[in-house]
Design an enzyme around this catalytic site. Structure first.
Site, mmCIF file in Angstrom:
data_model
loop_
_atom_site.group_PDB
_atom_site.id
_atom_site.type_symbol
_atom_site.label_atom_id
_atom_site.label_comp_id
_atom_site.label_asym_id
_atom_site.label_seq_id
_atom_site.Cartn_x
_atom_site.Cartn_y
_atom_site.Cartn_z
ATOM 1 C CG ASP A 7 54.840 33.729 33.001
ATOM 2 O OD1 ASP A 7 55.762 32.992 33.403
ATOM 3 O OD2 ASP A 7 53.686 33.308 32.729
ATOM 4 C CD GLU A 39 39.884 46.673 26.743
ATOM 5 O OE1 GLU A 39 40.842 45.907 26.523
ATOM 6 O OE2 GLU A 39 39.167 47.138 25.839
ATOM 7 N N GLY A 40 42.090 43.617 29.709
ATOM 8 C CA GLY A 40 43.044 42.873 30.536
ATOM 9 C C GLY A 40 44.035 43.768 31.264
HETATM 10 N N1 LIG Z 1 50.878 34.211 33.463
HETATM 11 C C1 LIG Z 1 50.593 34.551 32.190
HETATM 12 N N2 LIG Z 1 49.401 35.121 31.923
HETATM 13 C C2 LIG Z 1 49.150 35.470 30.646
HETATM 14 C C3 LIG Z 1 50.082 35.234 29.601
HETATM 15 N N3 LIG Z 1 49.541 35.694 28.453
HETATM 16 C C4 LIG Z 1 48.337 36.201 28.769
HETATM 17 N N4 LIG Z 1 48.076 36.063 30.089
HETATM 18 C C5 LIG Z 1 46.872 36.470 30.823
HETATM 19 O O1 LIG Z 1 45.939 36.989 29.909
HETATM 20 C C6 LIG Z 1 45.824 38.404 30.033
HETATM 21 C C7 LIG Z 1 45.874 39.015 28.650
HETATM 22 O O2 LIG Z 1 45.342 40.294 28.646
HETATM 23 P P1 LIG Z 1 46.227 41.599 28.452
HETATM 24 O O3 LIG Z 1 47.100 41.726 29.624
HETATM 25 O O4 LIG Z 1 45.301 42.714 28.165
HETATM 26 O O5 LIG Z 1 47.122 41.363 27.156
HETATM 27 P P2 LIG Z 1 46.632 41.110 25.637
HETATM 28 O O6 LIG Z 1 45.188 40.724 25.653
HETATM 29 O O7 LIG Z 1 47.536 40.023 25.155
HETATM 30 O O8 LIG Z 1 46.832 42.380 24.882
HETATM 31 C C8 LIG Z 1 46.977 38.836 30.913
HETATM 32 O O9 LIG Z 1 46.725 39.970 31.648
HETATM 33 C C9 LIG Z 1 47.195 37.612 31.780
HETATM 34 O O10 LIG Z 1 46.261 37.598 32.838
HETATM 35 C C10 LIG Z 1 51.323 34.611 29.928
HETATM 36 O O11 LIG Z 1 52.192 34.392 29.107
HETATM 37 N N5 LIG Z 1 51.526 34.302 31.234
HETATM 38 MG MG LIG Z 2 43.610 42.148 26.343
#
Ligand SMILES: Nc1nc2c(ncn2[C@@H]2O[C@H](COP(=O)(O)OP(=O)(O)O)[C@@H](O)[C@H]2O)c(=O)[nH]1
Ligand SMILES: [Mg+2]
Length: 441
Positions: A383, A65-66
């Site tokens: 961001d 999970e992110g």
């Molecule tokens: N700096 C930056 N990182 C991003 C961006 N989009 C996604 N990420 C990275 O990818 C992860 C995506 O996971 P999450 O936060 O769970 O969001 P989700 O997967 O889009 O629902 C983020 O936490 C960031 O580490 C962005 O626009 N800018």
């Molecule tokens: Mg995610």
């Protein structure tokens, strides 16, 4: 770290006083073993009459999970701690250190054991529910030991009779057990990169329901001082988008240094300042109450364009780069904006293509030194902060990264029309737009 100093040591003092006041307190330090977690015998633990017992709730989330889903799970845990504190012991939420996240791939930088204070304002979190960093827990607890780990899981049999009901039971572990016993009989596992941390006991629990379903279990069946819920995302929100949800969400104020970097960037490259854009932000979230439509935002289009795993599955609700750029151009024109700020996790190859299609886009691109300081998590927050201040925002379908931007804009008082927008897939027929969740104060 500044966050060390911010934590009020009152809980610690109370703990020492309490500890010295009664020998019976030792009962609390016994480990609870697997077969008596749910037995009635433990409910008869000697209660100290005056002081409320200090107890710690720790938690962790499924490794893949992110960052932004993890922020959501924090809200669920804060809600559980509030329930626990309402009628019982003095529970404190221990913040799980950040690190080893799948998306944090910047090479050669140390991204593990990161305290919450690097990303969020701890004093703001504290104003909602008592929280401490993990290292403070170790210090207060007298060592890197967690009394009881409960690994949450669903029910092996699914919903019985196709009927969904709230329930929680101790059950055999369904998935591969991620803990192993060491020579001393302690459990070793992933504790946020703290290799010395051990658990005294680990049990699996099937749980189906909202977060506070765990309250009776933690209050009645378990007497251990520190309890960790692993796979905490198994639990649902107590009340999604209710007052308690929003209180916790509003308390998740980004760390000041990150906000300042974002603000400087807005001023320098996007012609955007709070005064002109009416995006005044109160340092004290409990006093921030902006009217919807009061925030104007900077003269730019804010874009969150999620790529990577969102395009690998060829999801029909995610556009091609060309499709996305076409939409951006039309929005810039329609809203008479000067610039476009793009936040994205696109890989190098896609970025190159994007730069060709949209040569005038503005992006926040930290130097290697800045990246070392801010880390991938800090850059993601910057961001989000910049997107949150745009006059018009468009995000990606069902991305929690975009959802958190919606919330930030809602807190600042943007007109919902400028916030709840997402890209449509190139061939998507019914392109349903995101839901507007109003703040409950
Ligand atoms: N700096 C930056 N990182 C991003 C961006 N989009 C996604 N990420 C990275 O990818 C992860 C995506 O996971 P999450 O936060 O769970 O969001 P989700 O997967 O889009 O629902 C983020 O936490 C960031 O580490 C962005 O626009 N800018
Ligand atoms: Mg995610």
């Amino acid at each position: 770290m500044a966050n060390r100093a911010e934590h009020v040591p009152a809980t610690f003092i109370a703990f020492v006083v309490f500890f010295l006041s009664s020998f019976d307190a030792f009962v609390k330090f016994e480990s609870v073993n697997a077969d008596n977690v749910f037995s009635a015998s433990h409910t008869s633990t000697v209660k100290v009459a005056s002081a409320r017992d200090l107890r710690y709730l720790l938690y962790d989330v499924n490794p893949p999970e992110g960052f932004n889903l993890r922020r959501d799970v924090y809200i669920r845990m804060a809600s559980l701690v509030k329930t626990l504190r309402q009628n019982g012991d003095d529970w404190v939420l221990v913040l799980p250190p950040w690190g080893r996240l799948y998306h944090w791939q910047s090479p050669n930088i140390h991204q593990i054991r990161i305290p919450w204070g690097e990303f969020f304002s701890l004093t703001s979190l504290q104003a909602n529910v008592p929280v401490i960093e993990y290292e403070e827990f170790i210090a207060e607890n007298g060592g890197p030991f967690i009394d009881q780990v409960l690994v949450l899981q669903n029910y092996a049999e699914g919903w019985t009779d196709g009927k969904w009901e709230e329930k929680v039971d101790e059950r055999p572990c369904i998935e591969k057990f991620m803990y192993s016993k060491d020579k001393q009989g302690y459990y070793r596992g992933w504790f946020w990169g703290y290799e010395q941390t051990r658990a005294r006991n680990v049990t699996c629990i099937s749980a189906q329901g909202h977060a506070s379903i765990m309250a009776p279990v933690l209050q009645k069946n378990i007497t251990a001082t520190s309890v960790m819920l692993d796979r905490a995302e198994t639990l649902l929100h107590d009340h999604y988008a209710g007052k308690d949800y929003w209180d916790t969400r509003r308390s998740m104020v980004f760390a000041k240094h990150l906000r300042l970097i974002g603000d400087n960037f807005r001023a320098k490259y996007l012609n955007s300042t709070d005064d002109r854009d009416q995006t005044i932000y109160s340092e004290d979230w409990t006093r921030q109450r902006a009217k919807l439509g009061s925030a104007k935002g900077g003269p730019y289009l804010g874009v969150h364009m999620r790529r990577k795993d969102f395009i690998w599955g060829h999801r029909e609700d995610v556009p091609s780069l060309k499709g996305a750029v076409k939409k951006m151009r039309s929005l810039i024109k329609k809203h008479k904006l000067e610039k476009v700020f793009v936040a994205t996790d696109a890989d190098e190859e896609e970025l190159k293509e994007l730069k060709k299609l949209l040569p005038d886009m503005v992006r926040f691109e930290p130097s290697t030194e800045d990246l070392e300081l801010l880390k991938d998590g800090g850059v993601a927050i910057i961001d989000q902060w910049i997107c949150a201040h745009a006059r018009f925002f468009i995000g990606t379908s069902v991305s929690t990264f975009s959802f958190r931007i919606h919330e930030e804009r809602e807190i600042m008082g943007f007109d919902p029309k400028t916030t709840y927008n997402r890209f449509c897939g190139d061939a998507e027929k019914e392109c349903e737009q995101p839901t507007h969740w109003k703040i409950v104060y």
